[in-house]
Design an enzyme around this catalytic site. Structure first.
Site: not given
Ligand SMILES: NC(=O)c1ccc[n+]([C@@H]2O[C@H](COP(=O)([O-])OP(=O)(O)OC[C@H]3O[C@@H](n4cnc5c(N)ncnc54)[C@H](OP(=O)(O)O)[C@@H]3O)[C@@H](O)[C@H]2O)c1
Length: 244
Positions: A88-90, A115-116, A148-149, A152, A158-159
């Protein structure tokens, strides 16, 4: 959640990274039929308790949520131990071909996605359809905004890059700029905007928490057991049973 394995068999899970996402996965895992058997952190690696065949002997599948700097080494070590994994790492897809070589050489199965969230996969489909409609109306300019927070590390997300990849063919090569906002504690919001002088059309996906990412990663982990090859989460969702 459903998948390709007997739902009554407990699956041994190895977690790589125990940050915000690693903890979200650990919290949900028992409810989804997994037992967390190993947690690999940067500290455990420095104590010599790293990713080795010995440390993965009772692990059926690993899930990696770490950093762009750590992930390649993790993939290599898990693959060389012959264990399947979900990443899941980007921030590493510029090295996708090197990862494909590792996966093929070691004959493991791996699923990756920036993005899962299942909702994001559906959002990509809506975005493609919207882009195909707006292509005929060049007075509307497309753009992507992601928020994002502040912790990050990579930008654009990545999304957002994946979203642009999905809509590019529909827009016939038109440029799509991406704006990244890093602020506060936002788990992840992506907007696709079509803006004209007169008005704005907006498609928006907002994650409410990290649970949706953890849910999708565990779904992919169950699915990848016994598989060989490199798969995207979109391929998993297309081929597997509909997540419940
Ligand atoms: N695909 C998705 O659906 C999705 C969703 C959310 C986030 N993400 C991505 O997932 C990644 C992690 O996000 P996060 O929010 O969980 O970040 P985070 O809270 O910063 O956690 C990352 C963790 O990785 C650990 N780590 C670093 N190097 C390591 C190594 N060699 N071995 C084991 N652990 C190591 C860090 O530990 P130390 O601090 O001790 O180094 C930290 O605990 C990011 O790339 C993020 O963009 C993906």
């Amino acid at each position: 959640m459903s998948g390709s394995r007997d739902p009554d068999t407990v699956i041994g899970l190895g977690l790589i990274g125990h940050g915000k996402m690693g903890r979200a996965v650990a919290q949900l895992a028992p409810q989804r039929g997994f037992e967390v058997r190993r947690v690999f952190t940067s500290q455990s690696a420095s104590r010599g308790e790293g990713i080795t065949p010995e440390n993965l002997r009772d692990v059926d599948v690993c899930i990696d949520f770490t950093t762009p700097g750590a992930v390649m080494d993790n993939i290599r070590r898990v693959a060389e131990a012959g264990c399947n994994l979900v990443v899941g790492t980007t921030g590493w897809t510029d090295r996708l071909e090197a990862v494909r070589d590792i996966v093929e050489r070691t004959s493991i199965g791996m699923v990756y996605a920036p993005n899962f969230s299942i909702g994001v996969q559906l959002f990509y489909r809506l975005a493609r359809a919207a882009a195909a409609i707006f292509r005929r109306f060049p007075l509307y300019e497309p753009a992507i905004i992601e928020t994002h927070h502040r912790f990050k590390r990579d930008a654009p997300s990545g999304t957002a890059l994946e979203l642009r990849r999905h809509i590019a063919p529909e827009l016939g090569g038109r440029e799509v700029s991406i704006a990244s906002v890093r602020a506060g504690y936002v788990p992840g919001t992506h907007e696709l905007v079509f803006d004209s002088e007169a008005d704005t059309v907006l498609l928006r996906h907002a994650a409410r928490s990290r649970q949706g990412f953890a849910e999708g990663a565990l779904y992919a982990a169950r699915w990848v057991i016994g598989k060989r090859g490199l798969f995207t989460f979109a391929e998993v969702l297309e081929s597997g049973p509909t997540p419940s």
